[in-house]
Scaffold this motif. Structure first.
Motif, PDB file in Angstrom:
ATOM      1  N   ASP A 144      32.927  50.344  43.259  1.00 42.00           N
ATOM      2  CA  ASP A 144      34.362  50.609  43.368  1.00 42.00           C
ATOM      3  C   ASP A 144      35.010  50.593  41.984  1.00 42.00           C
ATOM      4  N   LYS A 145      34.627  49.607  41.197  1.00 47.83           N
ATOM      5  CA  LYS A 145      35.186  49.522  39.850  1.00 47.83           C
ATOM      6  C   LYS A 145      34.690  50.694  38.989  1.00 47.83           C
ATOM      7  N   LEU A 146      33.426  51.051  39.188  1.00 51.55           N
ATOM      8  CA  LEU A 146      32.878  52.171  38.441  1.00 51.55           C
ATOM      9  C   LEU A 146      33.661  53.440  38.745  1.00 51.55           C
ATOM     10  N   LYS A 147      33.991  53.635  40.001  1.00 45.85           N
ATOM     11  CA  LYS A 147      34.751  54.817  40.398  1.00 45.85           C
ATOM     12  C   LYS A 147      36.132  54.813  39.731  1.00 45.85           C
ATOM     13  N   ASP A 148      36.740  53.629  39.702  1.00 51.01           N
ATOM     14  CA  ASP A 148      38.049  53.532  39.034  1.00 51.01           C
ATOM     15  C   ASP A 148      37.920  53.881  37.556  1.00 51.01           C
ATOM     16  N   LEU A 149      36.858  53.392  36.947  1.00 48.28           N
ATOM     17  CA  LEU A 149      36.632  53.688  35.526  1.00 48.28           C
ATOM     18  C   LEU A 149      36.514  55.194  35.332  1.00 48.28           C
ATOM     19  N   ILE A 150      35.654  55.831  36.120  1.00 47.31           N
ATOM     20  CA  ILE A 150      35.423  57.266  35.955  1.00 47.31           C
ATOM     21  C   ILE A 150      36.709  58.050  36.186  1.00 47.31           C
ATOM     22  N   ASP A 168      33.948  47.886  34.532  1.00 46.25           N
ATOM     23  CA  ASP A 168      35.226  47.465  35.120  1.00 46.25           C
ATOM     24  C   ASP A 168      36.377  47.665  34.141  1.00 46.25           C
ATOM     25  N   PHE A 169      36.220  48.613  33.229  1.00 44.74           N
ATOM     26  CA  PHE A 169      37.315  48.965  32.336  1.00 44.74           C
ATOM     27  C   PHE A 169      38.149  50.075  32.961  1.00 44.74           C
ATOM     28  N   ILE A 170      39.383  50.199  32.488  1.00 49.17           N
ATOM     29  CA  ILE A 170      40.248  51.293  32.930  1.00 49.17           C
ATOM     30  C   ILE A 170      40.834  51.956  31.681  1.00 49.17           C
ATOM     31  N   PHE A 171      40.672  53.243  31.556  1.00 51.88           N
ATOM     32  CA  PHE A 171      41.270  53.972  30.429  1.00 51.88           C
ATOM     33  C   PHE A 171      42.761  54.132  30.684  1.00 51.88           C
ATOM     34  N   THR A 172      43.529  54.010  29.586  1.00 51.81           N
ATOM     35  CA  THR A 172      44.970  54.240  29.694  1.00 51.81           C
ATOM     36  C   THR A 172      45.385  55.186  28.577  1.00 51.81           C
ATOM     37  N   ARG A 216      42.428  44.753  27.143  1.00 50.55           N
ATOM     38  CA  ARG A 216      43.671  44.148  27.617  1.00 50.55           C
ATOM     39  C   ARG A 216      43.488  43.663  29.045  1.00 50.55           C
ATOM     40  N   GLU A 217      43.698  42.359  29.230  1.00 49.98           N
ATOM     41  CA  GLU A 217      43.608  41.794  30.576  1.00 49.98           C
ATOM     42  C   GLU A 217      44.883  42.115  31.354  1.00 49.98           C
ATOM     43  N   VAL A 218      44.823  41.903  32.639  1.00 48.42           N
ATOM     44  CA  VAL A 218      45.969  42.258  33.469  1.00 48.42           C
ATOM     45  C   VAL A 218      47.172  41.361  33.151  1.00 48.42           C
ATOM     46  N   THR A 219      46.898  40.192  32.552  1.00 50.04           N
ATOM     47  CA  THR A 219      47.983  39.302  32.140  1.00 50.04           C
ATOM     48  C   THR A 219      48.723  39.820  30.922  1.00 50.04           C
ATOM     49  N   GLY A 220      48.144  40.796  30.231  1.00 49.99           N
ATOM     50  CA  GLY A 220      48.748  41.275  28.989  1.00 49.99           C
ATOM     51  C   GLY A 220      47.998  40.788  27.764  1.00 49.99           C
ATOM     52  N   TYR A 221      47.176  39.763  27.957  1.00 52.09           N
ATOM     53  CA  TYR A 221      46.418  39.219  26.829  1.00 52.09           C
ATOM     54  C   TYR A 221      45.386  40.243  26.364  1.00 52.09           C
ATOM     55  N   VAL A 274      41.655  49.435  25.806  1.00 54.32           N
ATOM     56  CA  VAL A 274      41.231  49.779  27.166  1.00 54.32           C
ATOM     57  C   VAL A 274      41.642  48.608  28.053  1.00 54.32           C
ATOM     58  N   SER A 275      41.949  48.886  29.305  1.00 49.07           N
ATOM     59  CA  SER A 275      42.357  47.801  30.190  1.00 49.07           C
ATOM     60  C   SER A 275      41.172  47.275  30.984  1.00 49.07           C
ATOM     61  N   HIS A 276      41.256  46.017  31.326  1.00 47.35           N
ATOM     62  CA  HIS A 276      40.200  45.357  32.102  1.00 47.35           C
ATOM     63  C   HIS A 276      40.698  45.222  33.528  1.00 47.35           C
ATOM     64  N   ALA A 277      39.893  45.704  34.466  1.00 51.97           N
ATOM     65  CA  ALA A 277      40.308  45.562  35.863  1.00 51.97           C
ATOM     66  C   ALA A 277      40.510  44.093  36.156  1.00 51.97           C
TER      67      ALA A 277
END
Lengths: 555, 555
Positions: free
Chosen positions: A315-321, A383-387, A412-417, A505-508
């Motif tokens: 699922d995470k891989l699909k989000d990454l792609i 589990d990365f997300i491109f932005t 970048r974590e979802v917290t912003g860190y 890059v963002s981290h899921a």
């Protein structure tokens, strides 16, 4: 012949019998001749085919000692033992920085315990790898011996005479090259820079001695006599110094003992003086260039392949792609997959590789990188997300314009860190027990012209690198579970590493409440974070045996 | 404070108001103090946290020219331009062996045409790679420019001051190290071998200048004055030569500009003389050792992994595996598989990797080798058959006892013909159009102690090698169909290669009558041997662009 005899002349019977006998004899002789010729022919062919000039045998068992080496080692000893009687006072702050070949495994002393002190003043931990690995081993003495043997063999194979200490003698009349002389294996070069500068005498004489090659001259100068042309020892002499020096401008060296990467130590001497210099015997560094098309703008598809490894997180891989495709619709994505029950991962420009179940993290990384055919490879976790901040052109730009081989970005974590995970790594000699590895948070320098970038030794797991260089370092497939810095330890001295904080890059999200974890998430965590004893044992073995460390200090 | 005031003393009301006012003032002051202390605390913490000593920026855009380099380049020019008036006569047979940086693409002239002449006297063919690649390219000038740009960047990144020509001046009073001085990045060493040997004078003076580091002394000697301690330029002087020379034994160099692999050119000078030498700045070669167990006999399972690639020949692959298992029941076999419809390949110690369909030959080889976790890897083709003559211990033995990195064996056809496919490879400089690659049948030397073995540059596709070294060279995944020598071309200068004719593997029969080929065999041949135009184009691109050759001559 028979037809000629019978057709042309009519002769009496007795003569006919004579002629017949002659003819028969001649036929026999002819046959014998023919057989002889044929046999000789075969013999010559066989001789030619099997006789090749048998070049001298080469001894490739050990390469560390040569007769010439003993000569100049003695001279260096003399040079450094002078002035024993002159007194001196040690300058402690400098002397303490010198490597002692006996590094000590020491953590920081705990001086104070404030809240958050570890955040502000990260504590340095020390880990005795030799104890950790050997104490649970059934036969520690054998392992130590085995490691010592392997290391000795490694040193013998890596030994190069070009690394040995040479000291130039003062007040020597000899002029000679001290570095930069290279000959390709079995080829010939002119030795540059040879000369003799002494006062006039009746005869001026120099000699040259080699081990892996022979000397000659590319041109002959009158009034110079030369002995040993084409030999490993050549002597040149002349009553005229200018003639001798002109002759010395034409001295050639030919490598005759083949080795793909070594050096020959040459002795260049006159009656009262000796000098030593090295001729490297190597193939020149063959380039491995990539034809990505000649364009004014960076063509990310032609220049970059994205590589990742996946396990239990389709699922995470699909989000990454999906996120990659928003910004880079045609970039090739290489996926190494060691799931027990692989699912298809399809789409244009996607390469999906199925591995044996659980083969492992670094095996998967090594596999993915081994398949890349573009100049650069971008490593991402599944589990990365491109932005919109994941601007790969920035990474390409710094790699195109500097000597960096690898540049990390920020996650970048979802917290912003946002983390760049920059570290510096150094190794300290430790003698036969092994060396000490020191890992610290931080970096070395900022990079001129790239304000958000610095030079470091290790970075976060989001980086772009020259494909050839990363393939040369490799990800050790023995590291099956958690590992990260091991790659950068293997890269020490091989990769010039940078880190730019403005390619993000963002981290899921990892914020999952325990009661809401899916079965798949639980399985993933169990697989990745369990078997920690086995995991630790593997790491200790890699550090202790493979890299030959006895101690690791880190923050 | 309030309680103290109210509990202890009884006072008149006016004084009580005074005290109350004082207390309030004191409370306000305390609060202000506390606030101030807190703010200062935060400020100090923030200051400490964000202020790290900002090390100087580093310029990593180009590394070829330094001020010091200009100094000694001039001196070398002087050294080689002397004696212009002395006449000489060229010695043709030697001069012709010198590289001209302008190799010519020339085949053998056909001198005679005997039957079998090519077998006895293999003809040398010449292939103009630049023409072959560029003539079908839509924009040849751009490709040439792109290749030139990529090559220049490559040279800039590979440039190392330790490779530059230096010549030691004759009759110089300076003694100094000419090679072998190395410092780990950002560390400190004593510079060995420095001295001044001149006649007595009122003041003896030397200076040291660096670019990437600074000088200091590990001990201080009386009567020596030093300027520039801790700087890039240090001057030492003394009225006593012995004191100066003792001081020179304690001179240290500290690398301050970080680079993982470079060198600093040091100028060591006195009033009338200058000398230059190099301090290499490198991490020492970190070993990558394998713990295969300490045993007296070679444990093939612990030492060797067998690697192969398969495509459309599962029957042959099965025969291969069965034959391996007769002699090596527990050796790990790694199989890279790019079939369109992969079939399971199972069994103990078998690792089966599925690739995208038709990804290719060298991609599969690179994949298989990337997964090996033993010290040695044995490459086999999927249509080999192990026999009693396939003695892997012999290969292990020569790799354990010599400096060879790779040793080839022999492949025996069903006819009995056994091939070792030994070749020698050399590269000749060709200037900006590219170099010339020369491939010949044959080998360099026999190997002492191993009567059936020789040293060569390329061997047949049945070989055992050090895993780390083969992974470092790699199999270029751009080569999808036929390729073999390309690996050995990439290996030039990196692998020490041998060939032993007494370790023999059999080749499954290729004698198949055209009408008896199965559909699978036809499909295999179609895939492997077709698209030869595309295949040739890829090869030409690899040789022309990637390796930068303009010409290839071979037999």
């Amino acid at each position: 012949m028979q037809s000629w005899l019978s057709s042309n002349v009519s002769v009496p019977r007795r003569k006919e019998r004579l002629y017949r006998r002659e003819a028969a004899t001649m036929r026999n002789s002819s046959r014998k001749c023919a057989r002889l010729a044929l046999l000789s022919g075969f013999f010559l062919v066989a001789l030619f085919y099997f006789w090749k000039p048998r070049s001298k045998e080469v001894d490739i068992s050990s390469r560390q000692d040569t007769p010439i080496k003993k000569l100049f080692t003695g001279k260096i000893g003399d040079a450094t033992n002078d002035y024993k009687d002159v007194p001196y006072h040690i300058k402690e702050e400098v002397a303490s920085r010198l490597a002692q070949n006996a590094c000590v495994c020491k953590a920081d002393e705990e001086t104070f315990h404030l809240p958050l002190s570890n955040l502000l003043f990260p504590h340095v931990w020390a880990h005795n790898l030799d104890q950790a690995f050997l104490e649970f081993h059934p036969d520690p003495e054998s392992v130590k011996q085995h490691r010592a043997d392997e290391y000795n063999n490694f040193k013998e194979r890596s030994y190069n005479p070009a690394d040995v200490l040479h000291v130039a003698e003062a007040n020597s009349p000899l002029q000679y090259p001290t570095q930069g002389v290279l000959v390709r294996p079995l080829k010939t070069i002119i030795i540059p820079g040879l000369a003799l500068k002494e006062e006039t005498r009746s005869v001026h004489m120099v000699s040259l001695t080699a081990t892996l090659g022979s000397f000659d001259v590319a041109a002959k100068v009158d009034m110079v006599s030369i002995q040993g042309v084409g030999e490993k020892n050549m002597v040149l002499s002349s009553p005229l110094l200018s003639a001798l020096n002109k002759q010395l401008q034409f001295v050639t060296y030919t490598n005759i003992v083949f080795h793909p990467k070594t050096a020959d130590t040459i002795q260049f001497a006159t009656k009262d003086h000796q000098s030593f210099f090295t001729i490297k015997i190597e193939h020149r560094n063959n380039p491995k260039l990539y034809n990505s098309g000649y364009q004014t703008e960076y063509n990310i598809t032609a220049l970059v392949t994205i590589a990742t490894k996946t396990f239990l997180r389709y699922d995470k891989l699909k989000d990454l792609i999906d996120s990659i495709r928003k910004y880079y619709p045609t970039v090739t994505i290489v996926i190494a997959d060691d799931n027990e029950h692989p699912q298809p991962v399809t789409g244009p420009h996607i390469e999906h590789y199925i591995m044996p179940f659980g083969k492992g993290w670094f095996a998967g990384r090594n596999l993915a990188v081994s398949q890349v055919t573009t100049k650069y490879v971008l490593w991402v976790d599944d589990d990365f997300i491109f932005t919109a901040n994941t601007k790969l052109k920035k990474m390409v730009d710094i790699l195109e314009k500097t000597t960096l081989d690898l540049v990390g970005g920020a996650v970048r974590e979802v917290t912003g860190y946002t983390a760049t995970y920059r570290h510096t790594i150094s190794v300290e000699d430790g003698g036969k027990e092994g060396d000490c590895l020191h890992i610290r948070l931080g970096y070395h320098h900022a990079i001129k012209g790239f304000p958000n970038c610095v030079v470091a030794d290790a970075v976060i797991n989001f980086f772009m690198a020259r494909t050839v260089k990363v393939q040369q370092v490799g990800f050790d497939p023995r590291l099956a579970r958690q590992a990260h810095l091991e790659f950068f330890i293997d890269a020490l001295g091989h990769l010039h590493i940078g880190s730019c904080s403005d390619v993000i890059v963002s981290h899921a999200s990892k914020i999952i409440l325990p009661w809401s974890k899916t079965d798949v998430q639980k399985a993933y965590e169990k697989f990745r974070y369990s078997s920690s004893a086995t995991n630790a044992k593997t790491h200790n073995e890699i550090f202790y045996f493979k890299n030959r460390f006895k101690c690791m200090t880190s923050q």
